[in-house]
Design an enzyme around this catalytic site. Structure first.
Site, short mmCIF file in Angstrom:
data_model
loop_
_atom_site.label_atom_id
_atom_site.label_comp_id
_atom_site.label_asym_id
_atom_site.label_seq_id
_atom_site.Cartn_x
_atom_site.Cartn_y
_atom_site.Cartn_z
N PHE A 122 0.87 -1.18 0.00
CA PHE A 122 0.00 0.00 0.00
C PHE A 122 0.90 1.23 0.00
O PHE A 122 1.64 1.45 0.97
CB PHE A 122 -0.86 -0.05 1.26
CG PHE A 122 -1.84 1.07 1.48
CD1 PHE A 122 -3.01 1.15 0.74
CD2 PHE A 122 -1.61 2.03 2.46
CE1 PHE A 122 -3.95 2.16 0.99
CE2 PHE A 122 -2.53 3.04 2.72
CZ PHE A 122 -3.71 3.10 1.98
N GLU A 126 4.46 9.60 1.71
CA GLU A 126 5.54 10.21 0.92
C GLU A 126 6.41 11.03 1.86
O GLU A 126 5.99 11.34 2.99
CB GLU A 126 4.94 11.13 -0.15
CG GLU A 126 4.08 10.41 -1.16
CD GLU A 126 3.54 11.34 -2.26
OE1 GLU A 126 3.84 12.55 -2.22
OE2 GLU A 126 2.83 10.81 -3.12
N ALA A 129 4.23 13.76 2.78
CA ALA A 129 2.84 13.39 3.08
C ALA A 129 2.84 12.18 4.01
O ALA A 129 2.75 11.04 3.57
CB ALA A 129 2.07 13.09 1.79
N GLY A 130 3.02 12.44 5.30
CA GLY A 130 3.01 11.37 6.32
C GLY A 130 1.65 11.39 6.99
O GLY A 130 0.68 10.86 6.46
N GLU A 363 -0.07 3.32 10.17
CA GLU A 363 -1.52 3.37 9.90
C GLU A 363 -2.19 4.48 10.72
O GLU A 363 -3.35 4.36 11.13
CB GLU A 363 -2.16 1.99 10.11
CG GLU A 363 -1.55 0.98 9.14
CD GLU A 363 -2.38 -0.25 8.88
OE1 GLU A 363 -3.60 -0.20 9.05
OE2 GLU A 363 -1.79 -1.26 8.45
N1 COS Z 1 -13.89 7.19 5.16
C1 COS Z 1 -14.47 7.80 4.11
N2 COS Z 1 -14.19 9.07 3.75
C2 COS Z 1 -13.27 9.73 4.48
C3 COS Z 1 -12.63 9.14 5.59
C4 COS Z 1 -12.97 7.81 5.92
N3 COS Z 1 -12.39 7.17 6.95
N4 COS Z 1 -11.76 10.02 6.13
C5 COS Z 1 -11.87 11.15 5.40
N5 COS Z 1 -12.78 10.98 4.40
C6 COS Z 1 -13.22 11.93 3.41
C7 COS Z 1 -13.85 13.13 4.11
O1 COS Z 1 -15.22 12.91 4.34
C8 COS Z 1 -13.62 14.25 3.10
O2 COS Z 1 -14.59 14.11 2.08
P1 COS Z 1 -15.26 15.44 1.40
O3 COS Z 1 -14.10 16.15 0.76
O4 COS Z 1 -16.22 14.87 0.42
O5 COS Z 1 -15.88 16.20 2.53
C9 COS Z 1 -12.27 13.87 2.50
O6 COS Z 1 -12.09 12.46 2.72
C10 COS Z 1 -11.12 14.60 3.14
O7 COS Z 1 -11.13 14.27 4.52
P2 COS Z 1 -10.61 15.24 5.64
O8 COS Z 1 -11.11 16.63 5.38
O9 COS Z 1 -10.92 14.64 6.97
O10 COS Z 1 -9.03 15.21 5.36
P3 COS Z 1 -7.85 15.82 6.22
O11 COS Z 1 -6.75 16.01 5.28
O12 COS Z 1 -8.32 16.94 7.05
O13 COS Z 1 -7.50 14.69 7.31
C11 COS Z 1 -6.67 12.59 8.15
C12 COS Z 1 -7.43 13.36 7.08
C13 COS Z 1 -5.76 13.40 9.03
C14 COS Z 1 -7.68 11.87 9.01
C15 COS Z 1 -5.87 11.61 7.27
O14 COS Z 1 -4.93 12.33 6.50
C16 COS Z 1 -5.18 10.51 8.02
O15 COS Z 1 -5.79 9.53 8.41
N6 COS Z 1 -3.85 10.64 8.17
C17 COS Z 1 -3.04 9.59 8.66
C18 COS Z 1 -2.64 8.77 7.49
C19 COS Z 1 -2.11 7.45 7.85
O16 COS Z 1 -2.73 6.69 8.57
N7 COS Z 1 -0.93 7.18 7.32
C20 COS Z 1 -0.32 5.93 7.47
C21 COS Z 1 -0.02 5.45 6.10
S1 COS Z 1 -0.40 3.84 5.80
S2 COS Z 1 0.82 2.79 6.90
#
Ligand code: COS
Length: 382
Positions: A122, A126, A129-130, A363
């Protein structure tokens, strides 16, 4: 699909025996060699561990989330590196395809993923972009019936072994957030795709993470998962699920460490009696047990909720937050109960202490889970 109780118990029993008899004796060796022996990987494939979450129609076991978590708890009772070998195939590497793939994509890849012949990975994170994963800079530019990918991904689990990557790339640079991102299946053999050397890590030796670079990599448009601009949401939904799986592994590790602490504290004598007779030792065991039971209840309840088709973004974040912090405290207490021996490699406790540290980071860090929990709670009004 939920297994009937008898089949589920048989599966759990088989995994428990495999963990106890086959994997646990190899923990130190795998850590030292930074590799899992091929015959063990082959046995994991034969047991169906690469296929836990893959639909039956494509050769998988198609477990419910609850059953997958119960199996995850069993697998947590040994070094997390073993689970990592197939963790991307049953989790973040395959689930975009399972949840949002076309029939043709599923037919092409899922049978190989279920058998372990195809390893998946997966690729979201980046260098820039963490935690802010919507800030993906890797570009995907449409060129006829292909997209051309350029950019770099970082800390990608199993990248060195992967045959197919789920890659999140920006298709619309005019939309800086998640709305400009799309998801793609990219084959390892694609010209221009290169994988860096495995990073040297604090723990979980035997599991590997590497950079993945895209230099004008041409990806057929038919390999896009979901619509253009939907890739971020796809990734978030994959992570909702992945976070529950990670929670279950944290619980398994905690249960293993508690059992190790009980055995050691019952055997080791100081001041003329077993450590287990001292109330300050008992207090640490009681705290670890209580927290582990709480994580188990939260995780399994969330898994059951997801199995009914309800959204669990907030609850999965809470489970991952609590379970990963919990196992950190349990591992810390384990070092304390083992005393000097807890600090010595031979006893294996310090290895778990290092291994579990990443659970609070990957994650989604604990801080990101807090953000998700708080946002949703504020939205719901409580
Ligand atoms: N399921 C469905 N849709 C989702 C969602 C989810 N779990 N989380 C966010 N979305 C949607 C939102 O509803 C929003 O949609 P709209 O634009 O239609 O309103 C869109 O995605 C953007 O979401 P949001 O505004 O919450 O984005 P942000 O950038 O503010 O924040 C976080 C997102 C911080 C929650 C996210 O970047 C995150 O989880 N970061 C950590 C990433 C991670 O786990 N990295 C590890 C890599 S894999 S090992």
């Amino acid at each position: 699909m939920a297994l009937d109780a008898e089949t589920r118990d048989q599966l759990i029993d088989t995994v428990r025996r495999f963990v106890t008899e086959r994997l646990r004796p190899l923990e130190a060796k795998v850590s030292e060699d930074d590799a899992i022996p091929q015959d063990v990987l082959d046995e994991m494939k034969a047991l169906g561990l690469y296929s836990l979450s893959i639909p039956e129609a494509y050769g998988g076991l198609d477990l419910s989330m609850e059953d997958e978590c119960l199996v995850g708890i069993e697998l947590g009772r040994t070094s997390p590196a073993f689970r990592s070998a197939f963790g991307t195939n049953v989790g973040i590497g395959s689930q975009a395809l399972v949840m949002f793939g076309t029939e043709a994509q599923k037919e092409k890849y899922l049978p190989g993923i279920a058998s372990g012949e195809i390893i998946t990975s997966f690729a979201l994170t980046e260098p820039e972009a963490g935690s802010d994963s919507a800030a993906v800079q890797t570009r995907a530019v449409r060129d006829g019936d292909h997209y051309v990918l350029n950019g770099s991904k970082r800390f990608i689990t199993n990248a060195n072994k992967a045959d197919v990557f789920t890659v999140m790339a920006r298709t619309d640079p005019s939309k800086p957030g998640g709305g400009g991102v799309s998801a793609f299946l990219v084959e390892r053999s694609s010209p221009g795709l290169s994988v860096g050397k495995p990073e040297k890590k604090m723990g979980q030796q035997g599991a590997h993470i590497c950079d993945v670079n895209f230099d004008n990599v041409r990806v057929p448009a038919e390999n896009r998962i979901g619509a253009e601009g939907e890739g971020f949401k796809v990734a978030m939904q994959v992570l909702d699920r992945g976070r529950l799986h990670i929670s279950s592994v944290c619980i398994g590790v905690a249960e293993r460490l508690i059992a190790d602490c009980v055995a050691y504290a019952s055997d080791r004598k100081q001041f003329g009696q077993a450590l287990s007779q001292f109330q300050l030792i008992q207090a640490m065991i009681a705290d670890s047990k209580t927290e582990s039971l709480a994580a188990r209840a939260l995780t399994l309840e969330t898994a059951r909720k997801r199995d009914t088709g309800q959204p669990v973004t907030m609850e999965a974040a809470a489970a991952k937050y609590f379970a990963s912090e919990m196992v950190g405290r349990v591992a810390d207490r384990a070092v304390q109960i083992f005393g000097g021996a807890g600090y010595i490699a031979e006893y294996g406790i310090e290895r778990f202490y290092r291994d579990v540290r990443i659970f609070r980071i990957y994650e989604g860090t604990s801080q990101i889970q807090q953000v998700i929990i708080a946002r949703e709670t504020l939205k719901r009004g409580g």
